[in-house]
Write a protein that holds these residues in place. Sequence first.
Motif, PDB file in Angstrom:
ATOM      1  N   ILE A  75      50.004  -3.056 -34.965  1.00 27.95           N
ATOM      2  CA  ILE A  75      50.051  -1.911 -35.573  1.00 27.95           C
ATOM      3  C   ILE A  75      51.001  -1.775 -36.542  1.00 27.95           C
ATOM      4  CG2 ILE A  75      50.270   1.029 -35.266  1.00 27.95           C
ATOM      5  CD1 ILE A  75      49.412   0.530 -32.183  1.00 27.95           C
ATOM      6  N   ARG A  76      52.180  -2.307 -36.145  1.00 26.98           N
ATOM      7  CA  ARG A  76      53.232  -2.278 -37.140  1.00 26.98           C
ATOM      8  C   ARG A  76      52.999  -3.083 -38.302  1.00 26.98           C
ATOM      9  NH1 ARG A  76      57.093  -5.277 -39.006  1.00 26.98           N
ATOM     10  NH2 ARG A  76      56.287  -7.238 -37.840  1.00 26.98           N
ATOM     11  N   VAL A  77      52.316  -4.225 -38.007  1.00 30.34           N
ATOM     12  CA  VAL A  77      51.831  -5.193 -39.537  1.00 30.34           C
ATOM     13  C   VAL A  77      50.824  -4.494 -40.342  1.00 30.34           C
ATOM     14  CG1 VAL A  77      50.621  -7.221 -39.772  1.00 30.34           C
ATOM     15  CG2 VAL A  77      52.406  -7.176 -38.298  1.00 30.34           C
ATOM     16  N   TRP A  78      49.928  -3.663 -39.583  1.00 31.71           N
ATOM     17  CA  TRP A  78      49.063  -2.854 -40.121  1.00 31.71           C
ATOM     18  C   TRP A  78      49.728  -1.736 -40.957  1.00 31.71           C
ATOM     19  CZ3 TRP A  78      43.870  -2.192 -41.319  1.00 31.71           C
ATOM     20  CH2 TRP A  78      43.275  -0.871 -41.579  1.00 31.71           C
ATOM     21  N   LEU A  79      50.635  -1.098 -40.661  1.00 34.88           N
ATOM     22  CA  LEU A  79      51.400  -0.147 -41.193  1.00 34.88           C
ATOM     23  C   LEU A  79      52.406  -0.646 -42.151  1.00 34.88           C
ATOM     24  CD1 LEU A  79      52.504   2.124 -38.325  1.00 34.88           C
ATOM     25  CD2 LEU A  79      50.672   2.750 -39.954  1.00 34.88           C
ATOM     26  N   GLY A  80      52.824  -1.892 -42.157  1.00 34.72           N
ATOM     27  CA  GLY A  80      53.578  -2.544 -43.100  1.00 34.72           C
ATOM     28  C   GLY A  80      54.881  -2.218 -42.980  1.00 34.72           C
ATOM     29  N   ILE A  81      55.538  -1.735 -41.949  1.00 39.96           N
ATOM     30  CA  ILE A  81      56.934  -1.281 -41.955  1.00 39.96           C
ATOM     31  C   ILE A  81      57.727  -2.056 -40.933  1.00 39.96           C
ATOM     32  CG2 ILE A  81      56.084   1.122 -42.255  1.00 39.96           C
ATOM     33  CD1 ILE A  81      56.029   1.534 -39.280  1.00 39.96           C
TER      34      ILE A  81
ATOM     35  N   MET B 236      41.948  15.069 -38.590  1.00 45.35           N
ATOM     36  CA  MET B 236      41.593  14.749 -37.088  1.00 45.35           C
ATOM     37  C   MET B 236      40.942  13.166 -37.136  1.00 45.35           C
ATOM     38  SD  MET B 236      42.603  17.230 -34.976  1.00 45.35           S
ATOM     39  CE  MET B 236      41.586  17.390 -33.587  1.00 45.35           C
ATOM     40  N   ARG B 237      41.524  12.488 -37.852  1.00 43.41           N
ATOM     41  CA  ARG B 237      41.436  11.023 -38.124  1.00 43.41           C
ATOM     42  C   ARG B 237      42.288  10.241 -37.658  1.00 43.41           C
ATOM     43  NH1 ARG B 237      35.828  10.595 -38.320  1.00 43.41           N
ATOM     44  NH2 ARG B 237      35.011  12.385 -39.167  1.00 43.41           N
ATOM     45  N   CYS B 238      41.971   9.115 -36.945  1.00 38.43           N
ATOM     46  CA  CYS B 238      43.166   8.014 -36.403  1.00 38.43           C
ATOM     47  C   CYS B 238      43.650   7.149 -37.814  1.00 38.43           C
ATOM     48  CB  CYS B 238      42.472   7.169 -35.464  1.00 38.43           C
ATOM     49  SG  CYS B 238      43.660   5.896 -34.927  1.00 38.43           S
ATOM     50  N   ARG B 239      44.841   7.305 -38.040  1.00 29.78           N
ATOM     51  CA  ARG B 239      45.465   6.355 -39.172  1.00 29.78           C
ATOM     52  C   ARG B 239      45.712   5.237 -38.958  1.00 29.78           C
ATOM     53  NH1 ARG B 239      50.319   7.156 -40.669  1.00 29.78           N
ATOM     54  NH2 ARG B 239      51.327   8.242 -39.117  1.00 29.78           N
ATOM     55  N   ILE B 240      45.168   4.606 -37.681  1.00 29.92           N
ATOM     56  CA  ILE B 240      45.448   3.148 -37.215  1.00 29.92           C
ATOM     57  C   ILE B 240      44.065   2.605 -36.606  1.00 29.92           C
ATOM     58  CG2 ILE B 240      47.966   3.198 -37.050  1.00 29.92           C
ATOM     59  CD1 ILE B 240      47.340   3.091 -33.852  1.00 29.92           C
ATOM     60  N   TYR B 241      42.915   3.265 -37.043  1.00 29.75           N
ATOM     61  CA  TYR B 241      41.620   3.115 -36.224  1.00 29.75           C
ATOM     62  C   TYR B 241      41.419   1.608 -36.038  1.00 29.75           C
ATOM     63  CZ  TYR B 241      36.997   4.016 -34.421  1.00 29.75           C
ATOM     64  OH  TYR B 241      35.895   3.863 -33.478  1.00 29.75           O
ATOM     65  N   PRO B 242      41.583   0.642 -36.974  1.00 33.75           N
ATOM     66  CA  PRO B 242      41.240  -0.565 -36.765  1.00 33.75           C
ATOM     67  C   PRO B 242      42.104  -1.549 -35.707  1.00 33.75           C
ATOM     68  CG  PRO B 242      41.136  -0.128 -39.179  1.00 33.75           C
ATOM     69  CD  PRO B 242      41.716   0.886 -38.518  1.00 33.75           C
ATOM     70  N   VAL B 243      43.378  -0.897 -35.583  1.00 35.01           N
ATOM     71  CA  VAL B 243      44.230  -1.550 -34.871  1.00 35.01           C
ATOM     72  C   VAL B 243      44.669  -0.767 -33.559  1.00 35.01           C
ATOM     73  CG1 VAL B 243      44.911  -3.250 -36.322  1.00 35.01           C
ATOM     74  CG2 VAL B 243      46.280  -1.039 -36.189  1.00 35.01           C
ATOM     75  N   ARG B 244      43.691   0.371 -32.890  1.00 33.37           N
ATOM     76  CA  ARG B 244      44.248   1.259 -32.055  1.00 33.37           C
ATOM     77  C   ARG B 244      44.143   0.537 -30.765  1.00 33.37           C
ATOM     78  NH1 ARG B 244      38.918   1.325 -32.930  1.00 33.37           N
ATOM     79  NH2 ARG B 244      37.372   1.873 -31.415  1.00 33.37           N
TER      80      ARG B 244
ATOM     81  N   ARG C 132      44.082  -0.592 -26.716  1.00 36.12           N
ATOM     82  CA  ARG C 132      42.823  -0.720 -25.867  1.00 36.12           C
ATOM     83  C   ARG C 132      42.604   0.563 -25.176  1.00 36.12           C
ATOM     84  NH1 ARG C 132      45.991  -5.151 -23.982  1.00 36.12           N
ATOM     85  NH2 ARG C 132      46.260  -4.365 -22.071  1.00 36.12           N
ATOM     86  N   GLN C 133      43.618   1.054 -24.790  1.00 35.59           N
ATOM     87  CA  GLN C 133      43.387   2.590 -23.931  1.00 35.59           C
ATOM     88  C   GLN C 133      42.575   3.634 -24.934  1.00 35.59           C
ATOM     89  OE1 GLN C 133      47.057   4.429 -22.211  1.00 35.59           O
ATOM     90  NE2 GLN C 133      45.650   6.521 -22.480  1.00 35.59           N
ATOM     91  N   CYS C 134      42.843   3.605 -26.226  1.00 36.34           N
ATOM     92  CA  CYS C 134      41.900   4.419 -26.936  1.00 36.34           C
ATOM     93  C   CYS C 134      40.498   3.974 -27.262  1.00 36.34           C
ATOM     94  CB  CYS C 134      42.488   4.492 -28.352  1.00 36.34           C
ATOM     95  SG  CYS C 134      44.343   5.075 -28.582  1.00 36.34           S
ATOM     96  N   ARG C 135      40.451   2.623 -27.351  1.00 36.90           N
ATOM     97  CA  ARG C 135      39.022   1.893 -27.374  1.00 36.90           C
ATOM     98  C   ARG C 135      38.004   2.059 -26.120  1.00 36.90           C
ATOM     99  NH1 ARG C 135      39.186  -1.823 -31.618  1.00 36.90           N
ATOM    100  NH2 ARG C 135      41.240  -2.056 -32.422  1.00 36.90           N
ATOM    101  N   ALA C 136      38.956   2.155 -24.907  1.00 37.01           N
ATOM    102  CA  ALA C 136      38.153   2.219 -23.745  1.00 37.01           C
ATOM    103  C   ALA C 136      37.803   3.763 -23.614  1.00 37.01           C
ATOM    104  CB  ALA C 136      38.983   1.785 -22.709  1.00 37.01           C
ATOM    105  N   TYR C 137      38.280   4.626 -24.114  1.00 39.65           N
ATOM    106  CA  TYR C 137      37.875   6.167 -23.470  1.00 39.65           C
ATOM    107  C   TYR C 137      36.481   6.417 -24.102  1.00 39.65           C
ATOM    108  CZ  TYR C 137      38.053  11.197 -23.510  1.00 39.65           C
ATOM    109  OH  TYR C 137      37.880  12.376 -23.261  1.00 39.65           O
ATOM    110  N   PRO C 138      35.664   7.162 -23.270  1.00 37.09           N
ATOM    111  CA  PRO C 138      36.044   7.804 -22.185  1.00 37.09           C
ATOM    112  C   PRO C 138      35.790   6.916 -20.692  1.00 37.09           C
ATOM    113  CG  PRO C 138      34.082   8.474 -22.827  1.00 37.09           C
ATOM    114  CD  PRO C 138      34.424   7.357 -23.794  1.00 37.09           C
ATOM    115  N   PHE C 139      35.822   5.683 -20.904  1.00 35.77           N
ATOM    116  CA  PHE C 139      35.407   4.847 -19.721  1.00 35.77           C
ATOM    117  C   PHE C 139      36.735   4.571 -19.003  1.00 35.77           C
ATOM    118  CE2 PHE C 139      31.935   4.333 -22.819  1.00 35.77           C
ATOM    119  CZ  PHE C 139      30.906   5.153 -22.237  1.00 35.77           C
ATOM    120  N   TRP C 140      37.328   5.649 -18.699  1.00 41.21           N
ATOM    121  CA  TRP C 140      38.771   5.379 -17.846  1.00 41.21           C
ATOM    122  C   TRP C 140      38.736   5.562 -16.473  1.00 41.21           C
ATOM    123  CZ3 TRP C 140      42.722   9.127 -21.141  1.00 41.21           C
ATOM    124  CH2 TRP C 140      42.799   8.354 -22.113  1.00 41.21           C
ATOM    125  N   PRO C 141      39.490   4.758 -15.527  1.00 44.34           N
ATOM    126  CA  PRO C 141      39.166   4.929 -14.018  1.00 44.34           C
ATOM    127  C   PRO C 141      39.180   6.320 -13.600  1.00 44.34           C
ATOM    128  CG  PRO C 141      40.685   3.201 -14.666  1.00 44.34           C
ATOM    129  CD  PRO C 141      40.511   4.016 -15.985  1.00 44.34           C
TER     130      PRO C 141
END
Length: 140
Positions: free
Chosen positions: A41-47, A82-90, A92-101
């Motif tokens: 995420i950091r690299v994606w943001l370039g900070i 209501m968009r994710c600013r880091i979508y391509p590098v979000r 794992r927890q976000c990618r897995a939703y809604p398939f959480w235990p």
Amino acid sequence: MAKTPFYHRSALRFECTGCGACCTGSPQDYVAVDRVEQEKIRVWLGISKKWFRRRYILRLGQHTEGLASAEGGSCVFLDQAMRCRIYPVRPRQCRAYPFWPEVLRNRWSWRAEALRCEGIGRGGVVPLRRIETALKATRR
Ligand code: SF4
Ligand code: SF4
């Protein structure tokens, strides 16, 4: 003997509408993010590392870190549209939703989550393999 998970017997439908509701919540909710994910995420943001950690990371325990929240409890990366600013590098927890235990505990928890996520119950049947892969991704 372990009980067969309900989603092995019932077909689950899901299609994300991009509404962003799953990225909002209370300050008690958090998105866990490990160091590898943080670096992506950091690299994606370039900070700088220092600024990234200060601005975006919360220390939650000795071995747990999460994304910071904005005012009101939404994820710090959710923009005004209501968009994710880091979508391509979000994370794992976000990618897995809604398939959480906790969401897949039983059919009632799955249905209850539909109050938050309008994508639950929409679209085509999700292949079991995708559900299992998402579940696995939530285990750290
Ligand atoms: S990182 Fe993106 S997808 Fe994950 S909670 Fe934040 S805004 Fe939502
Ligand atoms: S709440 Fe559900 S439909 Fe809305 S963005 Fe999140 S996953 Fe997609």
